[in-house]
Motif scaffolding. Structure first.
Motif, PDB file in Angstrom:
ATOM      1  N   ASP A 150       0.841  -1.202   0.000  1.00 19.07           N
ATOM      2  CA  ASP A 150       0.000   0.000   0.000  1.00 19.07           C
ATOM      3  C   ASP A 150       0.876   1.252   0.000  1.00 19.07           C
ATOM      4  N   PHE A 151       1.896   1.245   0.835  1.00 17.69           N
ATOM      5  CA  PHE A 151       2.812   2.385   0.919  1.00 17.69           C
ATOM      6  C   PHE A 151       3.494   2.631  -0.422  1.00 17.69           C
ATOM      7  N   LEU A 152       3.984   1.566  -1.038  1.00 16.67           N
ATOM      8  CA  LEU A 152       4.683   1.690  -2.316  1.00 16.67           C
ATOM      9  C   LEU A 152       3.749   2.118  -3.437  1.00 16.67           C
ATOM     10  N   VAL A 155      -0.719   4.772  -1.546  1.00 15.55           N
ATOM     11  CA  VAL A 155      -1.961   4.918  -0.779  1.00 15.55           C
ATOM     12  C   VAL A 155      -1.676   5.872   0.371  1.00 15.55           C
ATOM     13  N   ARG A 156      -2.423   6.935   0.435  1.00 13.50           N
ATOM     14  CA  ARG A 156      -2.122   8.000   1.398  1.00 13.50           C
ATOM     15  C   ARG A 156      -2.311   7.539   2.839  1.00 13.50           C
ATOM     16  N   LEU A 251       6.140   5.615  -6.814  1.00 13.93           N
ATOM     17  CA  LEU A 251       4.738   6.007  -6.627  1.00 13.93           C
ATOM     18  C   LEU A 251       4.519   6.628  -5.251  1.00 13.93           C
ATOM     19  N   ALA A 252       5.202   6.108  -4.245  1.00 12.02           N
ATOM     20  CA  ALA A 252       5.095   6.683  -2.905  1.00 12.02           C
ATOM     21  C   ALA A 252       5.608   8.117  -2.912  1.00 12.02           C
ATOM     22  N   LYS A 253       6.663   8.371  -3.655  1.00 12.30           N
ATOM     23  CA  LYS A 253       7.201   9.729  -3.743  1.00 12.30           C
ATOM     24  C   LYS A 253       6.182  10.682  -4.361  1.00 12.30           C
ATOM     25  N   LEU A 306       1.337   0.448 -13.287  1.00 15.04           N
ATOM     26  CA  LEU A 306       2.373   0.969 -12.416  1.00 15.04           C
ATOM     27  C   LEU A 306       2.291   0.387 -11.008  1.00 15.04           C
ATOM     28  N   MET A 307       1.111  -0.095 -10.633  1.00 15.39           N
ATOM     29  CA  MET A 307       0.894  -0.571  -9.269  1.00 15.39           C
ATOM     30  C   MET A 307       1.060  -2.077  -9.116  1.00 15.39           C
ATOM     31  N   ARG A 308       1.487  -2.757 -10.184  1.00 15.26           N
ATOM     32  CA  ARG A 308       1.703  -4.191 -10.075  1.00 15.26           C
ATOM     33  C   ARG A 308       2.768  -4.492  -9.031  1.00 15.26           C
ATOM     34  N   GLU A 309       2.510  -5.527  -8.251  1.00 14.57           N
ATOM     35  CA  GLU A 309       3.434  -5.866  -7.164  1.00 14.57           C
ATOM     36  C   GLU A 309       4.836  -6.148  -7.674  1.00 14.57           C
ATOM     37  N   ASP A 310       4.953  -6.810  -8.830  1.00 13.40           N
ATOM     38  CA  ASP A 310       6.278  -7.155  -9.336  1.00 13.40           C
ATOM     39  C   ASP A 310       7.069  -5.936  -9.793  1.00 13.40           C
TER      40      ASP A 310
END
Length: 319
Positions: A150-152, A155-156, A251-253, A306-310
């Motif tokens: 979620d962090f990566l 997700v706020r 994405l977290a940035k 962009l949000m794929r776990e891999d």
């Protein structure tokens, strides 16, 4: 409750800097907690120039273990050193100008961690108190768990760190205090989430007091948007180094940087973009602009690919 016990169940770390006007409310909310276990209260004062330390020592005596700094260390170093000195099985941290929302916070959060050994940290909702306006609102979140993924994914985070297991002496995560001087947010989240997911209970536990009045020593009142951006960037640079290439933080940035960059450009114009390079690397600024462009094409939502776990968690850390 037995004070000064060598091995208390819980250590409450209160960090202060010129909080003389607010510390009494904070400490009264702590000592008003209904608990069935012992705890200690550490007050880590970062060389206040007002009467914070004197007030606490006079009113609370040996009920509070005061760590009075001889020089200003900055929030991150002050907090980290207090965590290293904490004797409890669990740690709960609190700013000296905030307070607890109910009298059952410690009992509930400690009970949860005692019953769920696989969980490293637990918290609840925040009550946001705008002191200038006199308004309060509850920061409800639509989820009860928060993971590294979620962090990566950006997700706020809409809650505070809450209660965590005390593993600081064992782990010595010095990157918490070797990045930003006064913003621990990114480093603390990263550390906790490397341990396990965080649980968020659906109830208020912490009242965050937002102050922006003249003379306030709060973070929001003393930092401009470019400085805040630099603090976040230094936090990410520190955890990137600690992660050794395992995680993709791009994405977290975007989540952490967006507000600062948007407000900075809005207030200073597009010609000020080059000033961002004073605190961001060129590759970070390029990545930020590219992801924001893709979001614009996707109706302001983060593209699913962009949000794929891999893409965000690599199986092996980079050499």
């Amino acid at each position: 409750m037995i004070q000064r016990e060598q091995n208390p169940m819980l250590s409450i770390v209160v960090y202060t800097y010129n909080h003389e006007k607010y510390i009494d409310t904070c400490l009264e909310s702590i000592f008003g907690q209904q608990t069935e276990f012992s705890y200690e209260v550490l007050l880590a004062d970062d060389a206040s120039t007002d009467g914070t330390v004197q007030l606490v020592r006079k009113k609370y005596g040996d009920r509070v273990r005061v760590l009075a700094r001889s020089e200003n260390l900055g929030l991150c170093r002050n907090m980290y050193d207090a965590f290293m000195q904490a004797r409890g099985k669990y740690i709960y941290d609190c700013a000296g100008d905030d307070y607890l929302s109910t009298e059952h916070v410690f009992q509930k959060l400690t009970g949860y961690l005692e019953a769920h050994e696989d969980i490293f940290s637990v918290t609840g909702w925040n009550e946001d108190y705008n002191v200038e306006k006199g308004t309060k609102s509850v920061g409800k979140v639509p989820y009860t768990e928060y993971t590294m993924l979620d962090f990566l994914r950006g997700v706020r985070v809409r809650f505070f760190s809450g209660m965590i297991r005390n593993t600081f002496r064992e782990d010595k995560p010095e990157y918490i205090c070797k990045a930003s001087r006064n913003n621990e947010e990114v480093q603390i989240w990263y550390y906790a989430l490397t341990k396990s997911k965080k649980v968020i209970l659906p109830e208020c536990v912490y009242t965050y007091c937002f102050r922006n009045e003249g003379g306030s020593e709060s973070y929001n009142a003393t930092r401009d948007f470019l400085q805040m951006l630099g603090d976040y960037a230094r936090g990410f640079h520190a955890v990137e180094k600690a992660a050794g290439g395992k995680y993709n933080f791009k994405l977290a940035k975007v989540t952490y940087y967006s507000g600062c960059i948007d407000y900075y450009i809005q207030n200073n114009g597009w010609k000020s973009v080059l000033n961002l390079l004073k605190v961001l690397r060129l590759d970070e600024l390029f990545s930020f602009a590219w992801i924001k462009f893709l979001m614009k094409l996707n109706h302001r939502k983060m593209p699913a690919f962009l949000m794929r776990e891999d893409r965000l968690i690599r199986k092996k850390a980079a050499d």
